[in-house]
Design a protein around this motif. Structure first.
Motif, mmCIF file in Angstrom:
data_model
loop_
_atom_site.group_PDB
_atom_site.id
_atom_site.type_symbol
_atom_site.label_atom_id
_atom_site.label_comp_id
_atom_site.label_asym_id
_atom_site.label_seq_id
_atom_site.Cartn_x
_atom_site.Cartn_y
_atom_site.Cartn_z
ATOM 1 N N ASN A 175 -7.456 -2.260 -1.762
ATOM 2 C CA ASN A 175 -7.257 -0.850 -1.403
ATOM 3 C C ASN A 175 -7.959 -0.508 -0.103
ATOM 4 O O ASN A 175 -7.487 0.340 0.667
ATOM 5 C CB ASN A 175 -7.781 0.042 -2.533
ATOM 6 C CG ASN A 175 -7.283 1.473 -2.425
ATOM 7 O OD1 ASN A 175 -6.534 1.815 -1.514
ATOM 8 N ND2 ASN A 175 -7.697 2.304 -3.348
ATOM 9 N N ASN A 176 -9.082 -1.164 0.158
ATOM 10 C CA ASN A 176 -9.848 -0.895 1.369
ATOM 11 C C ASN A 176 -9.097 -1.280 2.635
ATOM 12 O O ASN A 176 -9.377 -0.768 3.719
ATOM 13 C CB ASN A 176 -11.185 -1.629 1.303
ATOM 14 C CG ASN A 176 -12.149 -1.202 2.381
ATOM 15 O OD1 ASN A 176 -12.575 -2.002 3.204
ATOM 16 N ND2 ASN A 176 -12.500 0.081 2.410
ATOM 17 N N PHE A 177 -8.119 -2.186 2.514
ATOM 18 C CA PHE A 177 -7.316 -2.603 3.665
ATOM 19 C C PHE A 177 -6.074 -1.735 3.858
ATOM 20 O O PHE A 177 -5.294 -1.997 4.774
ATOM 21 C CB PHE A 177 -6.882 -4.067 3.500
ATOM 22 C CG PHE A 177 -7.977 -5.055 3.726
ATOM 23 C CD1 PHE A 177 -8.246 -5.548 4.996
ATOM 24 C CD2 PHE A 177 -8.766 -5.485 2.678
ATOM 25 C CE1 PHE A 177 -9.261 -6.452 5.210
ATOM 26 C CE2 PHE A 177 -9.788 -6.404 2.876
ATOM 27 C CZ PHE A 177 -10.035 -6.886 4.152
ATOM 28 N N THR A 238 -8.119 6.169 -5.057
ATOM 29 C CA THR A 238 -7.334 5.513 -4.007
ATOM 30 C C THR A 238 -7.772 5.972 -2.627
ATOM 31 O O THR A 238 -7.975 5.152 -1.722
ATOM 32 C CB THR A 238 -5.840 5.816 -4.207
ATOM 33 O OG1 THR A 238 -5.452 5.424 -5.523
ATOM 34 C CG2 THR A 238 -5.003 5.054 -3.204
ATOM 35 N N ARG A 239 -7.931 7.279 -2.450
ATOM 36 C CA ARG A 239 -8.361 7.789 -1.146
ATOM 37 C C ARG A 239 -9.802 7.382 -0.852
ATOM 38 O O ARG A 239 -10.137 7.051 0.291
ATOM 39 C CB ARG A 239 -8.221 9.310 -1.118
ATOM 40 C CG ARG A 239 -8.520 9.932 0.236
ATOM 41 C CD ARG A 239 -7.691 9.300 1.311
ATOM 42 N NE ARG A 239 -7.991 9.835 2.634
ATOM 43 C CZ ARG A 239 -7.740 9.185 3.765
ATOM 44 N NH1 ARG A 239 -7.177 7.985 3.723
ATOM 45 N NH2 ARG A 239 -8.028 9.729 4.923
ATOM 46 N N GLY A 240 -10.658 7.412 -1.865
ATOM 47 C CA GLY A 240 -12.059 7.064 -1.633
ATOM 48 C C GLY A 240 -12.239 5.631 -1.195
ATOM 49 O O GLY A 240 -12.995 5.347 -0.248
ATOM 50 N N PHE A 241 -11.534 4.684 -1.840
ATOM 51 C CA PHE A 241 -11.685 3.278 -1.477
ATOM 52 C C PHE A 241 -10.959 2.931 -0.181
ATOM 53 O O PHE A 241 -11.132 1.828 0.336
ATOM 54 C CB PHE A 241 -11.182 2.383 -2.611
ATOM 55 C CG PHE A 241 -12.195 2.175 -3.696
ATOM 56 C CD1 PHE A 241 -13.257 1.307 -3.511
ATOM 57 C CD2 PHE A 241 -12.100 2.858 -4.888
ATOM 58 C CE1 PHE A 241 -14.208 1.116 -4.504
ATOM 59 C CE2 PHE A 241 -13.036 2.678 -5.888
ATOM 60 C CZ PHE A 241 -14.089 1.813 -5.699
ATOM 61 N N GLN A 242 -10.136 3.838 0.340
ATOM 62 C CA GLN A 242 -9.602 3.644 1.688
ATOM 63 C C GLN A 242 -10.659 3.934 2.751
ATOM 64 O O GLN A 242 -10.560 3.436 3.874
ATOM 65 C CB GLN A 242 -8.385 4.544 1.908
ATOM 66 C CG GLN A 242 -7.132 4.078 1.178
ATOM 67 C CD GLN A 242 -5.962 5.006 1.396
ATOM 68 O OE1 GLN A 242 -6.132 6.197 1.676
ATOM 69 N NE2 GLN A 242 -4.760 4.480 1.272
ATOM 70 N N LEU A 243 -11.649 4.742 2.404
ATOM 71 C CA LEU A 243 -12.684 5.151 3.354
ATOM 72 C C LEU A 243 -13.994 4.396 3.177
ATOM 73 O O LEU A 243 -14.796 4.335 4.107
ATOM 74 C CB LEU A 243 -12.953 6.651 3.216
ATOM 75 C CG LEU A 243 -11.753 7.580 3.424
ATOM 76 C CD1 LEU A 243 -12.145 9.015 3.135
ATOM 77 C CD2 LEU A 243 -11.214 7.453 4.831
ATOM 78 N N VAL A 244 -14.227 3.840 1.979
ATOM 79 C CA VAL A 244 -15.497 3.189 1.666
ATOM 80 C C VAL A 244 -15.216 1.767 1.204
ATOM 81 O O VAL A 244 -14.204 1.504 0.552
ATOM 82 C CB VAL A 244 -16.246 3.969 0.550
ATOM 83 C CG1 VAL A 244 -17.558 3.295 0.196
ATOM 84 C CG2 VAL A 244 -16.488 5.399 0.993
ATOM 85 N N GLU A 245 -16.097 0.845 1.540
ATOM 86 C CA GLU A 245 -15.924 -0.529 1.093
ATOM 87 C C GLU A 245 -16.101 -0.645 -0.418
ATOM 88 O O GLU A 245 -16.657 0.233 -1.071
ATOM 89 C CB GLU A 245 -16.910 -1.444 1.823
ATOM 90 C CG GLU A 245 -16.559 -1.650 3.279
ATOM 91 C CD GLU A 245 -17.292 -2.834 3.881
ATOM 92 O OE1 GLU A 245 -18.045 -3.490 3.143
ATOM 93 O OE2 GLU A 245 -17.121 -3.086 5.073
ATOM 94 N N ALA A 246 -15.603 -1.755 -0.954
ATOM 95 C CA ALA A 246 -15.508 -1.903 -2.409
ATOM 96 C C ALA A 246 -16.874 -1.901 -3.087
ATOM 97 O O ALA A 246 -17.021 -1.356 -4.194
ATOM 98 C CB ALA A 246 -14.760 -3.191 -2.744
ATOM 99 N N GLY A 247 -17.889 -2.512 -2.480
ATOM 100 C CA GLY A 247 -19.210 -2.582 -3.106
ATOM 101 C C GLY A 247 -19.838 -1.219 -3.334
ATOM 102 O O GLY A 247 -20.122 -0.827 -4.482
ATOM 103 N N PRO A 248 -20.077 -0.422 -2.264
ATOM 104 C CA PRO A 248 -20.640 0.918 -2.478
ATOM 105 C C PRO A 248 -19.727 1.825 -3.288
ATOM 106 O O PRO A 248 -20.199 2.648 -4.064
ATOM 107 C CB PRO A 248 -20.810 1.446 -1.042
ATOM 108 C CG PRO A 248 -20.849 0.240 -0.174
ATOM 109 C CD PRO A 248 -19.967 -0.771 -0.828
ATOM 110 N N GLY A 249 -18.405 1.661 -3.135
ATOM 111 C CA GLY A 249 -17.483 2.513 -3.880
ATOM 112 C C GLY A 249 -17.542 2.274 -5.379
ATOM 113 O O GLY A 249 -17.524 3.222 -6.169
ATOM 114 N N SER A 250 -17.633 1.009 -5.792
ATOM 115 C CA SER A 250 -17.700 0.712 -7.224
ATOM 116 C C SER A 250 -19.016 1.191 -7.823
ATOM 117 O O SER A 250 -19.064 1.564 -9.002
ATOM 118 C CB SER A 250 -17.524 -0.795 -7.449
ATOM 119 O OG SER A 250 -18.503 -1.539 -6.732
ATOM 120 N N VAL A 251 -20.083 1.201 -7.040
ATOM 121 C CA VAL A 251 -21.350 1.771 -7.524
ATOM 122 C C VAL A 251 -21.201 3.276 -7.731
ATOM 123 O O VAL A 251 -21.648 3.831 -8.741
ATOM 124 C CB VAL A 251 -22.488 1.467 -6.530
ATOM 125 C CG1 VAL A 251 -23.757 2.221 -6.927
ATOM 126 C CG2 VAL A 251 -22.779 -0.028 -6.488
#
Length: 333
Positions: A175-177, A238-251
């Motif tokens: 999603n980040n890509f 979906t929108r959040g993980f487009q703006l933030v990388e997977a590591g900090p986003g999953s936290v």
């Protein structure tokens, strides 16, 4: 403005955790219906809301081949991960499944570094382990706190929770890509995949779905609320993980544990425990620790792009100068 985008993404993911916690309350209220039917019918409600929005906004459907591949992988892994997570809830206590699933922040950081070639940040791993510790304190899993006499583990449930954690962490990275893809379009594709998996479960069980729309019961209202809350949750994720990388986003997504604990205090006969408050504080600390790494990652990505553009411009200018020098030399000859 670019430096504020990761903070906006973290806020979107935290709000997704709140919506997901609310959905969990309505799922518990709809226990008189078969669980997979509740999930499938809520996806139908979601698709009925998103399709008119897609038509009105005239959202683009055609993308490059690489983008279509990432869309397919993102939605497929996300749908499989959510299905396996729901399946683990039927085999394990909620605290056990939640604690195992919270390892997705570690998987997301590992995949981000070793597979997707993101820079390795110590904040991501520190916040991930701090988050897992906080989730374990609040969820109180039986495999950590129960005695051997009362310990009952389902290895199928453990395997399902681990697989869900791995698949969802992969989905977050894909999603980040997809920053150039409309998040409403991604939500619709993910919803269609969930409906497809619901159909496969009906085929495997050799039964028809129990709709129950003939009777005006509260369960139908709960299913509609699950569909609407799930839609808001997926849009925010979906929108959040487009703006933030997977590591900090999953936290940041682990905020669902904090919101879920707060909602349980109001909806059920739960008393406030000091240990649970400590676990909630640890999760909040983990989110704040991961925020600067998300901002730094986005800044470094923009700096790399800027550096690459400047190098390409310099290369073009040097090429033009060389061509001009060669033309001048040939004229002199």
């Amino acid at each position: 403005m670019d430096s504020e985008r990761p903070y906006y993404g973290i806020g979107m993911i935290v709000s997704a955790g709140f919506f997901l916690a609310v959905v969990g309350v309505f799922v518990q209220l709809a226990k008189d219906r078969i669980f997979m039917d509740v999930v499938g019918l809520s996806q139908v409600v979601r698709i009925l809301i998103t399709l008119p929005l897609i038509i009105l906004q005239n959202i683009k459907f055609n993308y490059e081949r690489k983008t279509n591949l990432f869309i397919t992988l993102c939605c497929l892994t996300g749908a499989l991960g959510d299905t396996l997570l729901y399946y683990s809830y039927t085999l394990l206590p909620v605290g056990d499944a939640t604690s195992i699933y919270s390892t997705n922040s570690v998987f997301a950081s590992v995949f981000s570094v070793f597979i997707f070639k993101r820079p390795c940040k110590w904040q991501n791993f520190v916040s991930s382990f701090l988050c897992i510790f906080g989730v374990a304190i609040i969820s109180h899993p039986s495999f950590l706190f129960a005695s051997e006499k009362h310990l009952s583990l389902s290895y199928k449930g453990i395997a399902a929770a681990i697989a869900a954690s791995i698949l969802d962490s992969l989905s977050y990275n894909f999603n980040n890509f997809l920053g150039n893809v409309n998040h409403l379009f991604l939500t619709t594709i993910l919803t269609i995949n969930m409906i497809f998996l619901w159909g496969l479960s009906l085929i495997s069980d050799k039964r028809l779905p129990v709709l129950g729309f003939a009777d005006c019961s509260w369960t139908n209202l709960y299913i509609s609320a699950i569909g609407l809350g799930g839609l808001l949750n997926v849009l925010a994720i979906t929108r959040g993980f487009q703006l933030v990388e997977a590591g900090p986003g999953s936290v940041a997504l682990s905020s669902i544990i904090v919101f879920g604990y707060i909602l349980q205090l109001f909806t059920q006969d739960y008393s406030i425990r000091v240990v649970s408050v400590v676990g909630a504080v640890l999760i909040i600390m983990a989110i704040f620790i991961s925020c600067p790494s998300a901002v730094h990652d986005k800044k470094s990505m923009s700096e790399d792009v800027t550096e690459g553009m400047s190098q390409s411009v310099n290369y073009k200018e040097n090429t033009k100068n060389d061509m001009f020098q060669e033309a001048t030399d040939s004229c002199e000859l």
